[in-house]
Design an enzyme around this catalytic site. Structure first.
Site, mmCIF file in Angstrom:
data_model
loop_
_atom_site.group_PDB
_atom_site.id
_atom_site.type_symbol
_atom_site.label_atom_id
_atom_site.label_comp_id
_atom_site.label_asym_id
_atom_site.label_seq_id
_atom_site.Cartn_x
_atom_site.Cartn_y
_atom_site.Cartn_z
ATOM 1 N N ALA A 10 -8.121 5.002 1.812
ATOM 2 C CA ALA A 10 -7.974 6.383 1.332
ATOM 3 C C ALA A 10 -6.506 6.762 1.213
ATOM 4 O O ALA A 10 -6.112 7.892 1.476
ATOM 5 C CB ALA A 10 -8.718 7.339 2.261
ATOM 6 N N GLY A 11 -5.678 5.783 0.837
ATOM 7 C CA GLY A 11 -4.267 6.074 0.569
ATOM 8 C C GLY A 11 -4.143 6.693 -0.809
ATOM 9 O O GLY A 11 -5.102 7.265 -1.351
ATOM 10 N N ASP A 34 -11.504 4.696 5.328
ATOM 11 C CA ASP A 34 -10.163 4.292 5.772
ATOM 12 C C ASP A 34 -10.239 4.061 7.274
ATOM 13 O O ASP A 34 -11.192 4.491 7.938
ATOM 14 C CB ASP A 34 -9.121 5.384 5.458
ATOM 15 C CG ASP A 34 -7.708 4.826 5.362
ATOM 16 O OD1 ASP A 34 -7.195 4.693 4.239
ATOM 17 O OD2 ASP A 34 -7.113 4.491 6.421
ATOM 18 N N ASN A 102 -1.778 -8.125 3.903
ATOM 19 C CA ASN A 102 -2.909 -7.629 3.117
ATOM 20 C C ASN A 102 -4.087 -8.610 3.119
ATOM 21 O O ASN A 102 -5.244 -8.201 2.996
ATOM 22 C CB ASN A 102 -2.470 -7.283 1.694
ATOM 23 C CG ASN A 102 -1.748 -5.950 1.648
ATOM 24 O OD1 ASN A 102 -1.653 -5.259 2.671
ATOM 25 N ND2 ASN A 102 -1.231 -5.575 0.493
ATOM 26 N N HIS A 182 -0.617 -10.458 -12.648
ATOM 27 C CA HIS A 182 0.040 -9.184 -12.410
ATOM 28 C C HIS A 182 1.358 -9.519 -11.735
ATOM 29 O O HIS A 182 1.400 -9.764 -10.546
ATOM 30 C CB HIS A 182 -0.859 -8.377 -11.460
ATOM 31 C CG HIS A 182 -0.475 -6.945 -11.321
ATOM 32 N ND1 HIS A 182 -0.114 -6.149 -12.370
ATOM 33 C CD2 HIS A 182 -0.436 -6.143 -10.228
ATOM 34 C CE1 HIS A 182 0.132 -4.924 -11.922
ATOM 35 N NE2 HIS A 182 -0.056 -4.902 -10.631
HETATM 36 N N1 LIG Z 1 -3.461 -3.817 -8.804
HETATM 37 C C1 LIG Z 1 -2.606 -2.881 -9.150
HETATM 38 O O1 LIG Z 1 -2.357 -2.694 -10.319
HETATM 39 C C2 LIG Z 1 -1.954 -2.032 -8.102
HETATM 40 C C3 LIG Z 1 -1.187 -0.915 -8.485
HETATM 41 C C4 LIG Z 1 -0.649 -0.117 -7.488
HETATM 42 C C5 LIG Z 1 -0.848 -0.414 -6.144
HETATM 43 N N2 LIG Z 1 -1.590 -1.529 -5.819
HETATM 44 C C6 LIG Z 1 -1.855 -1.895 -4.417
HETATM 45 O O2 LIG Z 1 -2.906 -1.092 -3.905
HETATM 46 C C7 LIG Z 1 -2.817 -1.046 -2.472
HETATM 47 C C8 LIG Z 1 -2.931 0.399 -1.987
HETATM 48 O O3 LIG Z 1 -1.844 1.174 -2.463
HETATM 49 P P1 LIG Z 1 -1.667 2.697 -1.975
HETATM 50 O O4 LIG Z 1 -0.571 3.263 -2.792
HETATM 51 O O5 LIG Z 1 -2.977 3.391 -1.931
HETATM 52 O O6 LIG Z 1 -1.154 2.470 -0.465
HETATM 53 P P2 LIG Z 1 -1.311 3.520 0.755
HETATM 54 O O7 LIG Z 1 -0.409 3.033 1.850
HETATM 55 O O8 LIG Z 1 -1.145 4.909 0.251
HETATM 56 O O9 LIG Z 1 -2.830 3.365 1.200
HETATM 57 C C9 LIG Z 1 -3.372 2.223 1.770
HETATM 58 C C10 LIG Z 1 -4.487 2.681 2.687
HETATM 59 O O10 LIG Z 1 -5.201 1.542 3.167
HETATM 60 C C11 LIG Z 1 -5.639 1.861 4.476
HETATM 61 N N3 LIG Z 1 -6.051 0.669 5.198
HETATM 62 C C12 LIG Z 1 -5.295 -0.272 5.813
HETATM 63 N N4 LIG Z 1 -6.082 -1.205 6.397
HETATM 64 C C13 LIG Z 1 -7.368 -0.865 6.118
HETATM 65 C C14 LIG Z 1 -8.636 -1.436 6.429
HETATM 66 N N5 LIG Z 1 -8.729 -2.562 7.140
HETATM 67 N N6 LIG Z 1 -9.741 -0.804 5.978
HETATM 68 C C15 LIG Z 1 -9.668 0.341 5.262
HETATM 69 N N7 LIG Z 1 -8.493 0.924 4.940
HETATM 70 C C16 LIG Z 1 -7.370 0.322 5.367
HETATM 71 C C17 LIG Z 1 -4.426 2.554 5.082
HETATM 72 O O11 LIG Z 1 -4.761 3.283 6.268
HETATM 73 C C18 LIG Z 1 -3.977 3.448 3.937
HETATM 74 O O12 LIG Z 1 -4.575 4.733 3.988
HETATM 75 C C19 LIG Z 1 -1.472 -1.719 -2.127
HETATM 76 O O13 LIG Z 1 -1.686 -3.052 -1.718
HETATM 77 C C20 LIG Z 1 -0.717 -1.681 -3.449
HETATM 78 O O14 LIG Z 1 0.253 -2.702 -3.540
HETATM 79 C C21 LIG Z 1 -2.143 -2.314 -6.775
#
Ligand SMILES: NC(=O)c1ccc[n+]([C@@H]2O[C@H](COP(=O)([O-])OP(=O)(O)OC[C@H]3O[C@@H](n4cnc5c(N)ncnc54)[C@H](O)[C@@H]3O)[C@@H](O)[C@H]2O)c1
Length: 316
Positions: A10-11, A34, A102, A182
């Site tokens: 829920a980030g 989350d 991750n 990517h």
């Molecule tokens: N594929 C793409 O195109 C793309 C684009 C942007 C970001 N991303 C990736 O998406 C991911 C999330 O980005 P974000 O901006 O939301 O980050 P963020 O830090 O805002 O949110 C990540 C969330 O994951 C939660 N989390 C951690 N471990 C967990 C678990 N075991 N179970 C459930 N929740 C858990 C954290 O508490 C946090 O709230 C990152 O890895 C980022 O690199 C991918």
């Protein structure tokens, strides 16, 4: 109605994805989870209170999950699960710098999906994307077409945006395509890039196209650099939500996604960014678009680069 979708994490990425999915008003329930106590519940309550304003009926449910899978019952019966759990990049970091931390998170999430939503289609967005998609498939043991990743819609959207901005034209008139992975091995496909049906190469000099391709390739890093903390989420969440929607509606929509490639383009046994038709079973089929010799060579190079990295994730 009747469909249920879960967003894990829920980030920024997860919460905006959940909001978009709820606002589509095509799902019965959107579940947001989350590990941070109260965060998904609070965000879900906030989103729910936008229902009278935005006019959607979808229930938004938040659920904190524990280290031993506590709370995962909430995802039971999900048709689609979008995995956004994981750390985002900080300025100067590459997506690969996130690999080990991750991988632990995505493996744990995937095991709980297998247990509680064994029929779901899994859409991975956590980075590094190609590796996390491969890992989610290994950890779930789901059929390969039911595990896919989001990258190509975003990279393509960034490319289209830059072209539209540069030419001062409506974004709707621009069609671009990126395949491959990517990251560094993203493969722009100029032969499929057009503006109002005219080849991009007729409208912009080659150096300008190269510059826009470079900016697209670094599109995520450019935003990370500006934000200083956290990474992009508005365009990324739009991309993941469209994929989840295509699965839920069994629509047959065609998008560039990270999908298992098994013989197409002469490439086998790797998750790679390719055009695919999406439906209730995930990837209905990988679509082989016509590529020039140099585009095909670049796609094969990308496949070999990600193959080596994906081979290592089984041990993470
Ligand atoms: N594929 C793409 O195109 C793309 C684009 C942007 C970001 N991303 C990736 O998406 C991911 C999330 O980005 P974000 O901006 O939301 O980050 P963020 O830090 O805002 O949110 C990540 C969330 O994951 C939660 N989390 C951690 N471990 C967990 C678990 N075991 N179970 C459930 N929740 C858990 C954290 O508490 C946090 O709230 C990152 O890895 C980022 O690199 C991918």
């Amino acid at each position: 109605m009747g469909k249920k979708v879960t967003v894990v994490g829920a980030g920024f990425y997860g919460s905006t994805t959940a909001q978009r999915l709820a606002e589509y008003n095509i799902f019965d329930t959107v579940v947001l989870t989350d590990i941070v106590e109260g965060k998904p519940e609070g965000l879900a309550l906030d989103m729910s209170q936008s229902r009278p304003i935005e006019g959607f009926e979808t229930r938004v449910v938040g659920q904190t999950t524990g280290p031993n899978g506590e709370g995962y019952e909430a995802i039971e019966g999900s048709h689609v699960v979008v995995v956004t759990a994981g750390l985002p990049r900080k300025p100067g970091m590459s997506r690969m710098d996130l690999l080990e931390v991750n991988a632990r998170i995505v493996r744990q999430v995937a095991e709980n999906i297998t247990k509680y939503a064994p029929n779901a289609v899994v859409i991975v967005v956590s980075n590094p994307l190609d590796e996390m998609t491969a890992l989610a498939r290994i950890a779930t043991q789901f059929p390969r077409q039911r595990v896919l990743g989001q990258a190509g819609i975003l990279d393509t959207a960034r490319f289209s945006h830059f072209v539209a901005e540069d030419l001062g034209v409506a974004v709707a008139s621009v069609k671009t395509l990126t395949l491959g992975s990517h990251g560094d091995t993203m493969v722009p496909v100029p032969s499929h890039c057009t503006v109002d049906g005219k080849p991009l190469a007729d409208l912009l000099p080659a150096e300008k196209i190269d510059e826009l391709v470079r900016r697209t390739r670094n599109g995520g890093a450019e935003i990370v650099g500006l934000l200083k903390t956290g990474s992009a989420y508005y365009a990324p969440s739009a991309a993941a939500a469209r994929m989840a929607r295509a699965v839920a509606e069994d629509s047959g929509a065609q998008f560039p996604v990270c999908a298992w490639v098994d013989g197409e383009y002469g490439i086998s046994g790797v998750y790679l960014g390719v055009m695919a038709e999406l439906g209730a079973e995930g990837v209905r089929r990988v679509i082989e678009v016509d590529l020039t010799d140099s585009e095909l060579a670049a796609l094969k190079t990308a496949a070999e680069a990600v193959r080596a990295k994906q081979a290592d994730v089984a041990n993470l």
